[in-house]
Design an enzyme around this catalytic site. Structure first.
Site, PDB file in Angstrom:
ATOM      1  N   HIS A  24     -56.810  49.543   3.822  1.00 55.09           N
ATOM      2  CA  HIS A  24     -55.517  50.233   3.704  1.00 55.09           C
ATOM      3  C   HIS A  24     -54.407  49.224   3.948  1.00 55.09           C
ATOM      4  CE1 HIS A  24     -52.180  52.932   4.187  1.00 55.09           C
ATOM      5  NE2 HIS A  24     -52.020  52.581   5.458  1.00 55.09           N
ATOM      6  N   HIS A  67     -49.859  48.472   3.309  1.00 54.10           N
ATOM      7  CA  HIS A  67     -48.550  49.026   2.986  1.00 54.10           C
ATOM      8  C   HIS A  67     -47.918  48.176   1.885  1.00 54.10           C
ATOM      9  CE1 HIS A  67     -48.167  50.956   7.286  1.00 54.10           C
ATOM     10  NE2 HIS A  67     -49.297  51.259   6.685  1.00 54.10           N
ATOM     11  N   TYR A  97     -57.577  45.559 -17.345  1.00 53.27           N
ATOM     12  CA  TYR A  97     -58.236  45.283 -16.066  1.00 53.27           C
ATOM     13  C   TYR A  97     -57.932  46.358 -15.031  1.00 53.27           C
ATOM     14  CZ  TYR A  97     -60.482  40.992 -17.368  1.00 53.27           C
ATOM     15  OH  TYR A  97     -61.328  40.102 -17.967  1.00 53.27           O
TER      16      TYR A  97
END
Length: 227
Positions: free
Chosen positions: A100, A102, A128
């Site tokens: 994860h 930001h 892609y």
């Protein structure tokens, strides 16, 4: 992957993401689901840790129920990661890493008013993106660590998988993407492709034309693209 290797790989990937600007300050987290032969459970980066300066010995070690065994305090996102593993492994049992971040362009795109009414973050802009990632559902904003967000992400993974288009990423509005794959290196490559595509979409003022159905059919036939 041994636990020792997983610890080193988490730190290598974290440092690489930090040095290239995919994460900043103490934002972001990485986890690895350990094989039964290595005791099962999870490794995850500690809460409020900078991914650029991780210590392999201080990563949080958790059991299969996500109860902490050792290391620094686990990231509060472990519930989200746990739900992703459980849901994603129904369609890809090799799923072993969740990242994860930001990432700037992904977060910026989620703030655009036009995105609020879209089911997915991005159209099929490049081959892609289609081959390596596929669809990226947009998840409505929830505060960091909200259990409702984890449940919503798991439900979304299940819905796309059951429809025959399994996914490798979701985008949490205002927070950033969660991506997953069978190793930290592959998950990092998925994140990179996603952020680059978001950058292209923003750079072209969201006016670039998506791939047509004929091009998508060709990618499905030749590469097994899940779009």
């Amino acid at each position: 992957m041994t636990e020792s290797d997983a610890r080193e790989e988490i730190c290598r990937v974290g440092r690489s993401l930090y040095e290239r600007g995919y994460v900043h300050a103490t934002a972001g987290n990485i986890s690895v689901r350990m094989d039964d032969a290595e005791g099962g459970g999870f490794l995850i980066t500690p809460t409020d840790a900078c991914l650029g300066f991780l210590d392999p010995a201080r990563l949080a070690r958790l059991d299969a129920q996500a109860k902490q065994i050792s290391g620094d305090s686990a990231s509060k996102t472990i519930m989200m990661h746990q739900q992703i593993y459980q849901a994603a492994r129904e369609f890809d049992p090799k799923t072993r890493c969740v990242i994860h971040t930001h990432s700037t362009h992904c977060v910026a795109l989620s703030l655009c008013p036009q995105t609020h009414d879209q089911a997915e973050l991005l159209p099929a802009l490049t081959p892609y993106f289609v081959m390596k990632i596929g669809r990226v559902p947009a998840i409505a904003y929830h505060r960091p660590g909200d259990p409702a967000a984890a449940q919503l992400v798991a439900q979304t993974i299940a819905r796309y998988g059951q429809a025959g288009t399994p996914i490798r990423a979701v985008m949490q509005a205002r927070l950033g993407p969660n991506v997953w794959h069978d190793s930290p290196g592959e998950a990092m490559a998925t994140l990179e492709e996603l952020e680059e595509t978001a950058k292209i979409w923003l750079t072209t003022n969201r006016s670039a034309q998506a791939l047509g159905e004929q091009e998508l059919d060709d990618l499905r036939l030749v590469f097994g693209a899940r779009w």
